[in-house]
Design an enzyme around this catalytic site. Structure first.
Site, PDB file in Angstrom:
ATOM      1  CG  ASP A 107      -1.831   1.190   1.281  1.00 23.00           C
ATOM      2  OD1 ASP A 107      -2.132   1.733   0.205  1.00 23.00           O
ATOM      3  OD2 ASP A 107      -2.242   1.579   2.384  1.00 23.00           O
ATOM      4  CB  SER A 466      33.875  36.905  -2.379  1.00 22.33           C
ATOM      5  OG  SER A 466      34.361  38.001  -3.119  1.00 22.33           O
ATOM      6  N   GLY A 469      40.875  36.650   1.377  1.00 23.17           N
ATOM      7  CA  GLY A 469      42.337  36.725   1.264  1.00 23.17           C
ATOM      8  C   GLY A 469      42.958  35.530   0.581  1.00 23.17           C
ATOM      9  CB  SER A 538      35.499  25.511  -3.785  1.00 26.14           C
ATOM     10  OG  SER A 538      36.521  25.957  -2.917  1.00 26.14           O
TER      11      SER A 538
END
Length: 624
Positions: A107, A466, A469, A538
């Site tokens: 079911d 971003s 460094g 990444s």
């Protein structure tokens, strides 16, 4: 008397053993009466014990939805949440039998969010009972379940038009629903479709034909389930057995355990071990501790061979004269089963038969519209969406098309981080390029190229937000290495987007492909003997792990440049963070796109506490 009882029990067990078993599912939209229909089948076939019936009557008073009547749906809805809501959530399996057959019925849920559970039940079924509420007709979920049933290899359909009592057993309503269903299901390739008007609540046309439908001349549901021909052709096919376990209890015995997927096997048969291709013969077949002369599809056996061969879990024993294909690139149908979208280029774990490999969806050829079957362009897949995709695996697979062999053609995809099952698929065929592209052996290898440069190959992977460094530290590190006479190269995220990745944007799919391409380039550079420094945001753990897996142990050094987003914004001379916060830059990492922090990097640089020079020294210490 005891001897008589013993003979009765033995004869009963023998009779049951020789019965054919039919596995089927019930599916349809929510509240179409699936659980009630199965409860009716269990009740009418006398598969309910007295104590179960007493408990059912008690539960009906507490959870029932049928007033003073016994709510047969509660025989199947076993979860507390199911009883409180009156819906099916999980797949519920029930067993019952008639004089002719044994039945295992699943079911399956009707809610769209539980469609993946329906696919699970369909994967082992031979027939589907698709319920339609006579008041509502064919719905989107009816179409979705029919399409999934066809995709899962089900070829026999019972179209159960339920709740006919609520439309006065109107023949015109019934005929209209059948016409609507046949119009869109014509291309599904079902071998048989039997329509039956039902009332699961009152039992009309469930066990016996009902006087309420004098215009219907077909079988009742139970009559049809008892007689439908779902003959299995697997016994006539060539022998196939995925190896599940190598049984080595002592030095004198080595057996290969598994369940036969297709064909029959006898001692003396010539077999081949794939993918290695080694050929040998069957010495003996054991079912438990007993030797047998014949093994059939579905039998769990231990096979011993006349020669010592190298075989392990995931290899496949096959008929020597009729081996299946081996490939690492495929076209397949895929059902996506989780809310987080499928992204081409991302690596998953793939399980097929007893084999587990890494797999990547390299392309979505098209998505299927659940209502019309139209082929639609798509860059990703959402929950319950179906598509035809290209698939690449990390190792060659022994397979057969799903339409030929469900065991060796069906697979699941698993998230490598959470181990959640995210997709179910069916291989259609191997891509032609898989058989025409081969590795070219080269005379000079990576270690020789690196030795010429008096260094060890490395990939130093800088990840962070971003403005954290990354590029500054990577540049300083390259200057130090260059001064020491090392051969290096920096792959910077922004520079690469001017050439190799200029066609990519910043969606999740584009970010995955961005990292995949750069990771492959970095691997080639390391193969050339270089020390390659990769400076990329990444943001996703899965892609950083994918990059790591391309390298040998010790070659990949993950450097987490850990800078708070507030500090990154303060340093941001380009004003990117300000534009992102104002809505001018979509999918900006740290603002409206996530960054998944590394959990165990080789080097963790906390830049608010360290100068760039200190960061370089920390990386050099790790390299040393």
């Amino acid at each position: 008397m005891n001897d008589l009882h013993a003979r009765d029990i033995v004869s009963f067990l023998e009779e049951q053993r020789n019965k054919q078993t039919l596995r089927f599912i019930t599916c349809g939209s929510v509240d179409d009466g699936k659980s009630t229909l199965i409860g009716r089948l269990l009740f009418e076939s006398k598969s309910i014990f007295d104590d179960q019936l007493e408990a059912l009557e008690s539960d009906s008073r507490q959870y029932g939805t049928q007033g003073e009547k016994t709510d047969l749906a509660l025989l199947v809805d076993g979860l507390q949440a199911e009883r409180e809501q009156g819906i099916t959530i999980d797949v519920a399996y029930r067993f019952f039998a008639t004089d002719r057959r044994r039945f295992i019925v699943a079911d399956t849920p009707g809610h769209e969010q539980y469609t993946r559970n329906m696919a699970t039940g369909a994967s082992t079924a031979e027939l589907a009972v698709i319920l339609i509420d006579a008041r509502k007709g064919v719905l989107t979920q009816t179409r979705r379940h029919s399409r999934i049933a066809a995709m899962m290899g089900i070829r026999h359909i019972v179209l159960a038009v339920n709740k006919m009592d609520l439309v006065g057993f109107d023949e015109a309503v019934y005929n209209g629903i059948i016409a609507d269903y046949q119009a869109f299901a014509v291309d599904f390739g079902f071998l048989s479709t039997q329509a039956i008007p039902l009332s699961g609540l009152d039992g009309d046309n469930v066990l016996h034909r009902s006087a309420q439908t004098p215009w219907y001349s077909g079988p009742s549901l139970m009559e049809y389930l008892d007689t439908v021909d779902v003959s299995d052709t697997s016994e006539r096919a060539a022998f196939r057995m995925p190896v599940q376990w190598v049984n080595r209890p002592n030095l004198d015995f080595r057996g290969f355990c598994g369940r036969i997927a297709e064909g029959t096997l006898h001692p003396g048969d010539a077999v081949r071990v794939l993918p290695s291709g080694v050929q040998t013969r069957v010495k003996a077949i054991l079912a438990g501790f007993d030797a047998v002369e014949t093994a059939h599809p579905g039998d769990a056996v231990t096979v011993t061979l006349t020669e010592e061969v190298d075989a392990s879990r995931g290899d496949v024993l096959v008929a020597a004269a009729a081996p299946p294909e081996v490939a690492d690139q495929f076209e397949a149908k895929l059902l996506w089963m989780v809310e987080h979208a499928m992204t081409p280029g991302r690596q998953y774990l793939m399980k097929i038969a007893c084999k587990e490999v890494t797999a990547t969806i390299t392309a979505i050829k098209y998505r299927e519209d659940v209502n019309t079957g139209a082929h639609l362009a798509a860059k990703s897949l959402g929950l319950n969406e179906i598509a035809v995709v290209n698939l690449s695996t990390g190792a060659p697979l022994v397979f057969e098309p799903y339409g030929v062999n469900r065991v060796m053609g069906g697979f699941i995809l698993i998230d490598k981080l959470t181990f959640e099952t995210v997709g179910a698929g069916m291989i259609d065929f191997a891509l032609r390029r898989a058989s025409t592209i081969h590795w070219q052996m080269l005379e000079i290898n990576k270690s020789e190229r690196a030795a010429q440069k008096h260094q060890a190959s490395r990939c130093i992977w800088f990840t962070g937000l971003s403005g954290s460094g990354k590029s500054t530290i990577a540049n300083l590190l390259e200057k130090r290495l260059h001064a020491e006479g090392k051969h290096t190269y920096v792959l910077d995220g922004e520079n690469v987007r001017h050439g190799l990745n200029r066609d990519l944007g910043f969606t999740e799919a584009d970010r995955v492909e961005n990292v995949r391409r750069v990771a492959e380039v970095a691997r080639l550079m390391a193969d050339a003997g270089l020390i390659v420094l990769v400076s990329f945001i990444s943001p996703y753990t899965s892609e950083r792990r994918m990059a790591r897996d391309l390298f040998e142990p010790g070659e990949f050094v993950e450097v987490f440049v850990d800078t708070p987003v507030e500090e990154c914004e303060r340093r941001d001379a380009k004003g990117l963070y300000a534009r992102a916060r104002q809505g001018g830059l979509e999918n900006f990492t740290g603002i409206d796109s996530p960054y998944e922090r590394p959990q165990a990097p080789e080097v963790h640089l906390r830049t608010p506490e360290m100068s760039p020079e200190d960061c370089v020294e920390a990386v050099l210490r790790a390299l040393a």
